[in-house]
Design a protein around this motif. Structure first.
Motif, mmCIF file in Angstrom:
data_model
loop_
_atom_site.group_PDB
_atom_site.id
_atom_site.type_symbol
_atom_site.label_atom_id
_atom_site.label_comp_id
_atom_site.label_asym_id
_atom_site.label_seq_id
_atom_site.Cartn_x
_atom_site.Cartn_y
_atom_site.Cartn_z
ATOM 1 N N VAL A 150 0.848 -1.186 0.000
ATOM 2 C CA VAL A 150 0.000 0.000 0.000
ATOM 3 C C VAL A 150 0.885 1.239 0.000
ATOM 4 O O VAL A 150 2.007 1.211 0.519
ATOM 5 C CB VAL A 150 -0.958 -0.014 1.219
ATOM 6 N N SER A 151 0.392 2.285 -0.617
ATOM 7 C CA SER A 151 1.124 3.547 -0.629
ATOM 8 C C SER A 151 0.121 4.654 -0.896
ATOM 9 O O SER A 151 -1.000 4.406 -1.301
ATOM 10 C CB SER A 151 2.208 3.552 -1.707
ATOM 11 N N ALA A 152 0.553 5.862 -0.657
ATOM 12 C CA ALA A 152 -0.250 7.030 -0.995
ATOM 13 C C ALA A 152 0.695 8.047 -1.605
ATOM 14 O O ALA A 152 1.911 7.977 -1.405
ATOM 15 C CB ALA A 152 -0.927 7.598 0.247
ATOM 16 N N HIS A 153 0.129 8.968 -2.325
ATOM 17 C CA HIS A 153 0.971 10.028 -2.875
ATOM 18 C C HIS A 153 1.486 10.925 -1.749
ATOM 19 O O HIS A 153 2.669 11.269 -1.726
ATOM 20 C CB HIS A 153 0.184 10.842 -3.900
ATOM 21 N N PHE A 154 0.594 11.252 -0.796
ATOM 22 C CA PHE A 154 0.948 12.183 0.272
ATOM 23 C C PHE A 154 0.429 11.699 1.617
ATOM 24 O O PHE A 154 -0.597 11.028 1.693
ATOM 25 C CB PHE A 154 0.325 13.565 0.014
ATOM 26 N N LEU A 155 1.136 12.117 2.658
ATOM 27 C CA LEU A 155 0.704 11.964 4.039
ATOM 28 C C LEU A 155 0.803 13.331 4.693
ATOM 29 O O LEU A 155 1.811 14.035 4.528
ATOM 30 C CB LEU A 155 1.606 10.975 4.790
ATOM 31 N N ILE A 156 -0.248 13.713 5.414
ATOM 32 C CA ILE A 156 -0.208 14.937 6.205
ATOM 33 C C ILE A 156 -0.289 14.531 7.667
ATOM 34 O O ILE A 156 -1.304 13.997 8.124
ATOM 35 C CB ILE A 156 -1.353 15.906 5.835
ATOM 36 N N ARG A 157 0.815 14.764 8.377
ATOM 37 C CA ARG A 157 0.892 14.396 9.791
ATOM 38 C C ARG A 157 0.072 15.359 10.645
ATOM 39 O O ARG A 157 -0.363 16.395 10.187
ATOM 40 C CB ARG A 157 2.349 14.383 10.245
ATOM 41 N N ARG A 158 -0.108 15.031 11.903
ATOM 42 C CA ARG A 158 -0.927 15.827 12.822
ATOM 43 C C ARG A 158 -0.426 17.265 12.940
ATOM 44 O O ARG A 158 -1.206 18.181 13.118
ATOM 45 C CB ARG A 158 -0.965 15.193 14.218
#
Length: 150
Positions: free
Chosen positions: A43-51
């Motif tokens: 699994v992967s995503a283009h972006f992650l936005i942390r808290r």
């Protein structure tokens, strides 16, 4: 299109290295009992936005990420083939942070400039493209606030 998700590993825990390890295919499934069900998952995503609003990019927007799974949008199957996935570090039922909303709006506006086919009407949640299978970004995500800021 743009797909909004949430993720936390272990569930409800934030600020740990496990999301990145999962997206890079390096998750130690022995690190937590709940990780055993993730063994072999790609699994992967283009972006992650942390808290705290930190933005991390894992996959080029011009490449396919594996964030949507079995999915359908506008009578098209396999949403990974035509979407950009943004993961918010969070859960369905805990409020997202102010920093996350600010970064998400900033990122979305940038993506809409670069990819004109992404319009507010073509922004959706994982739950909408995989109903019954996925619930994210969940009831805690303020769609009205997000879309009004665009």
């Amino acid at each position: 299109m743009l797909v909004i998700h949430n993720i936390s590993l272990p569930a409800g825990c934030f600020g740990l290295p496990y999301i990145e390890q999962l997206f890079l295919g390096k998750l130690d499934i022995e690190a937590d009992n709940s990780f055993k069900e993730l063994q072999g998952l790609e699994v992967s995503a283009h972006f992650l936005i942390r808290r705290d609003g930190e933005l991390v990019q894992y996959v080029s927007c011009d490449d396919r990420a594996w964030h949507a799974g079995v999915s359908q949008y506008d009578n098209r199957q396999a949403c990974n083939d035509f979407s950009i996935g943004i993961e918010l570090e969070g859960t369905d039922d805990l409020p997202y942070s102010e920093a996350q909303y600010l970064r998400l709006v900033e990122l979305t506006k940038s993506l809409m400039l670069s990819y004109p086919l992404i319009t507010p009407a073509r922004i959706t949640g994982h739950s909408d493209i995989a109903p019954g299978r996925k619930t994210d970004p969940g009831s805690s995500f303020d769609w009205q606030r997000y879309k009004a800021a665009l």
